[in-house]
Design an enzyme around this catalytic site. Structure first.
Site, PDB file in Angstrom:
ATOM      1  CG  LEU A   1     -35.710  66.122 -57.036  1.00 19.68           C
ATOM      2  CD1 LEU A   1     -34.462  65.281 -57.230  1.00 19.68           C
ATOM      3  CD2 LEU A   1     -36.173  66.035 -55.585  1.00 19.68           C
ATOM      4  CE  LYS A   2     -36.121  76.246 -53.786  1.00 15.61           C
ATOM      5  NZ  LYS A   2     -34.743  76.574 -54.092  1.00 15.61           N
ATOM      6  CD  GLU A   3     -31.412  69.109 -59.042  1.00 11.50           C
ATOM      7  OE1 GLU A   3     -30.462  69.140 -58.246  1.00 11.50           O
ATOM      8  OE2 GLU A   3     -31.956  68.049 -59.397  1.00 11.50           O
TER       9      GLU A   3
END
Ligand code: GDP
Ligand code: MG
Length: 844
Positions: free
Chosen positions: A147-149
């Protein structure tokens, strides 16, 4: 499809997640390791050094180097941070592609990579390498999707003396200009998480050093800074997403090992999905893109890690990343959700995009809310968000992605509400300045006159000045003739390079009837006498006509079918021989028609009359300079004399330093209060001495930067000089901006006294001049290069120079105050905030 968002989400999770036990996977994996080769490292550093020294010539690029003393290092280690401009990472000739790179030297003088970020990676379709075709052909799995935090990146590594180095993308430690830096907040989280598991920073430093690795984490913490996605206290912290080997090439841990490390060292794990087959990857991403949510959480996108070869079958596979950012309709849904909450809460909400469909949606929501009183309350608790959205789409019989695309049919023009640059295509006397001034007074837009920009390299500085105006104004008038195509090309290209969403609208003064235009413009200009910067008509009529003729001869018609004019977003045709009042009205009406959300209303006829009249009456240029004569009619000698005469009175003084001027009374009041009579004699003695000897300064300021440090901070100095030459020349009192200055403490010895201050931006724009480009780190407009921002109160005698405050404060930082050090320190009660005016101070 749309109706099954939540279930789809669950299905995805179980489909892709349940089958994978990452801990088990990690157990069978070999931990990547490579030691540093000092020779290789020094080659890279030399390459960077070279890039940082040369200027940005044609097609060139430069690296920026910044030195940081690592505060917590007992042996005083210094690290250098290296960065390129974001777009330079697309070049093929950089010494390294590490985005986030810190180097240092060991005690023995061996060059060393201290921190190594990821190689810069790009969004799907952003560069050739990230097209799906390329990805199919040149990459191999397993594909690790994380996930692209949504926070800011933090790098962690171990130094030679077991100090834990914690950096944000390009800096580390305290910053004098912000209360807390990203790196500081990251370090605090780190301390907390290590404490929880009974380990120390030294332990982690040693571990990372042993591995020759940099831990890469995302700092997500809303209490510190709010990002678009929410991270409440339970979700805040450091999300570990990678571990890189500290070598020039890119070598990174497989995600299962990253997750294991996160577990072992108390980091939060970044969500992970491993997919072996690239077609499945594509299908998965496209499915999630539909919903904008995954695993019940909003996500911004995914980072995909895999192996890539530049030449299949020949070159070896290397670690390689790309990203997949969710855009539409996800962004539209997000806006819908926020707008709905605002509507329920009775708050204002500004629609940025998808204006029309969102307005329709809100109308629908209004009716539903009126019909069902429980709906609003539930919505605020995040229930029924997706259902409401889907109900609307069903009612409209639209798919979400189609709804999001609706308005893009007109290039999104109907949603444009700012960042417009008006670009005349004209010759002298067409009424550019008159119209520009009228627009400024009607709408408060910015107005940059090229005539007011003097000195070398005017075109890029003109562009820069325009873009800076967009920080504060919805639009700006690019007051320059732009008569030739290459000038238009320069402007269009430079703007598009630096500002992705700015729109350029041409004000095309159509040059058909040249004779008539010549007559009208000459009549106007010769009538206006001496009120012009470059052309002082009464002084030399013949010459003026010559200059005007030059522009008419060089004029190249606007052709929107071809480059460069095809680069304009819109063209408004005007007649140079018509009056400026008439042209003003055409401009306003056309802008309203094409960008209804930008010019929302057309001003009344009287207001337009007044604006033009004021422009015609009041316009007096505030500076004069002479342009080289292009007509060549004058004898050389005559010409030279004229130039000398014109240049003499305005010989330019260089910028000496950038100052934040404070109000004398604010400072005196704070000092009076601090040095109250009930302090001990030793505490007040020096202040009394200064007062008695009239050595308390009559005026106070904070120095942001002095020209003496221009070499150490060339980019910043360039920016300051530029602001001074442009904004400084335009604003009558030289004011460039405003800051809040917080007075913290008085520090003194028996030679000099200073107040330690904190600079607090007054507007979000000043806080981050990179806002709008999420790929760049936040950077304040007014940076102070001194280690401790301060105000010098006074010095013992003329033998002590005010700049020695820096030495005093350096000693104070190092040794502290007290009898031993001979440094006195008093807190200023209440730490008052006072107003500061930013100005450039010129050499005497
Ligand atoms: P620019 O060279 O294109 O910037 O043109 P200006 O806006 O400076 O206009 C040239 C001169 O013509 C100035 O002295 C203006 O005051 C004057 N001017 C501008 N518009 C009109 C107009 O509609 N009528 C008349 N009579 N003079 C105008
Ligand atoms: Mg003009």
């Amino acid at each position: 499809m749309e109706g099954t968002v939540e279930t789809l989400d669950n299905a995805l999770s179980s489909k892709y997640k349940a089958s994978t036990d990452y801990a088990k996977l990690a157990a069978g994996m070999k931990v990547p390791y490579l030691s540093q080769d000092p020779h290789e490292t020094s080659t890279v550093i030399n390459g960077l050094e070279e890039c940082s020294k040369r200027g940005k010539g044609r097609g060139g690029f430069s690296a920026k180097k910044t030195k940081y003393a690592v505060a917590s290092s007992p042996t005083g280690i210094i690290v250098d941070s290296w960065r390129f401009q974001e777009h330079d990472y697309k070049r093929r000739d950089l010494p390294t592609y590490a985005r986030g790179l810190f180097t240092t030297r060991t005690k023995q003088g061996v060059p060393e990579i201290a921190v190594r970020g990821y190689d810069k990676f790009f969004n799907i379709g952003e560069v050739r390498e990230t097209s799906w075709d390329h990805i199919f052909e040149r990459t191999k799995g397993p594909y690790e999707l994380s996930l692209k935090e949504n926070g800011c990146i933090i790098f962690i590594s171990g130094l030679e003396d077991d100090t834990l180095l914690v950096c944000s993308k390009h800096s580390t430690g305290d910053r004098s200009d912000v209360a807390v830096s990203h790196a500081n907040v990251g370090e605090r989280h780190l301390e907390r998480q290590l404490q929880r598991i009974g380990k120390t920073k030294q332990d982690l430093a040693r571990e990372l050093r042993k591995r020759n690795a940099t831990a890469v984490a995302e700092l997500c913490d809303d209490s510190f800074e709010e990002h678009i996605l929410a991270y409440g206290p339970d979700k805040a912290g450091l999300y570990l997403h990678g571990i890189n080997i500290n070598i020039p090439g890119f070598m990174t841990y497989p995600s299962p090992l990253v997750q294991k490390f996160a577990d072992d060292w108390g980091f939060i794990k970044t969500g992970l999905i491993i997919i072996d087959d690239v077609q499945t990857v594509k299908a998965f991403l496209e499915e999630v893109a539909e919903t904008g949510a995954h695993d019940g959480r909003d996500v911004e996108g995914f980072v995909i890690r895999c192996k890539m070869t530049t030449n299949p079958g020949v070159a070896p596979y290397q670690d390689w990343f790309f990203k997949y950012k969710f855009e539409e309709p996800y962004l539209m849904y997000r806006q819908w959700r926020e707008a709905t909450k605002a509507l329920i809460g009775g708050k204002q909400f500004k629609l940025r995009k998808h204006v029309k469909i969102t307005e329709e949606y809100l109308l629908y929501v209004r009716k539903r809310l009126a019909a069902d009183r429980t709906l609003g309350k539930a919505y605020l608790q995040n229930h029924g968000i997706i259902k409401l959205r889907n109900d609307f789409l069903e009612y409209k019989n639209l798919r979400g992605s189609d709804a999001a695309n609706l308005e893009d049919l007109d290039g999104g023009a109907s949603s444009v509400d700012r960042d417009i640059i008006l670009v005349p295509i004209a010759t002298i006397g067409c009424g550019k300045t008159t119209i520009g001034l009228a627009l400024s007074s009607l709408f408060g837009w910015g107005h940059i006159q090229n005539d007011n920009i003097t000195g070398p390299k005017r075109p890029p500085r003109f562009t820069r000045a325009l873009l800076d105006e967009l920080d504060e104004h919805a639009a700006v008038f690019a007051d320059r003739n732009n008569a030739m195509k290459h000038e238009r090309k320069q402007l269009i290209n430079d703007v598009k390079m630096q500002h992705a969403t700015a729109r350029l609208v041409a004000l095309n003064f159509v040059h058909n009837d040249i004779d008539k235009i010549r007559q009208v413009t000459q009549d106007r200009v010769l009538a206006r006498g001496d009120n012009h910067q470059t052309i002082q008509a009464a002084t030399d009529m013949g010459k003026v006509v010559g200059i005007m003729e030059g522009f008419i001869k060089r004029f190249e018609h606007c052709d929107i079918e071809k480059e460069p004019d095809a680069g304009f977003d819109a063209v408004i045709d005007l007649d140079p021989t018509a009056g400026s009042r008439e042209n003003l009205e055409i401009v306003v009406k056309e802008l309203h028609r094409q960008y209804p959300n930008f010019v929302k209303e057309i001003p009344s006829a009287e207001d337009m009359d007044k604006a033009i009249q004021a422009a015609l009456d009041g316009y007096k240029p505030d500076m004069r300079h002479i342009i080289p004569d292009r007509s060549r009619n004058d004898s050389k000698k005559n010409n030279k004399q004229q130039q000398q005469a014109a240049e003499k009175p305005q010989k330019k003084k260089p910028l000496e330093y950038m100052s934040v001027d404070l109000t004398t009374n604010d400072i005196l009041a704070a000092l009076e209060k601090t040095f109250s009579p009930n302090l001990s004699a030793s505490q007040t003695r020096f202040f009394k001495q200064l007062q008695g000897a009239r050595r308390v300064q009559p005026k106070f300021h904070v120095t942001l930067m002095h020209r003496a440090s221009a070499k150490e901070h060339p980019e910043l100095w360039k920016r300051y000089m530029f602001l001074q030459e442009t904004d400084g020349a335009i604003h009558p009192d030289g004011k460039l901006g405003e800051l809040q200055v917080q007075l913290e403490r008085v520090v003194f010895d028996d030679r000099i006294m200073a107040i330690v201050v904190r600079l607090v931006p007054t507007s979000p724009e000043d806080e981050n001049i990179n806002a709008g480009d999420v790929s760049l780190p936040a950077k304040p407009k007014w940076e102070c290069v001194n280690r401790v921002a301060h105000v010098t109160v006074g010095t013992r005698d003329d033998g002590v120079k005010p700049k020695e405050s820096n030495d005093l404060l350096a000693r104070w930082l190092k040794d502290g105050s007290g009898e031993k050090t001979g440094i006195g320190e008093l807190l200023i009660e209440g730490k008052p905030m006072v107003k500061g005016i930013v100005r450039g101070v010129l050499s005497k």
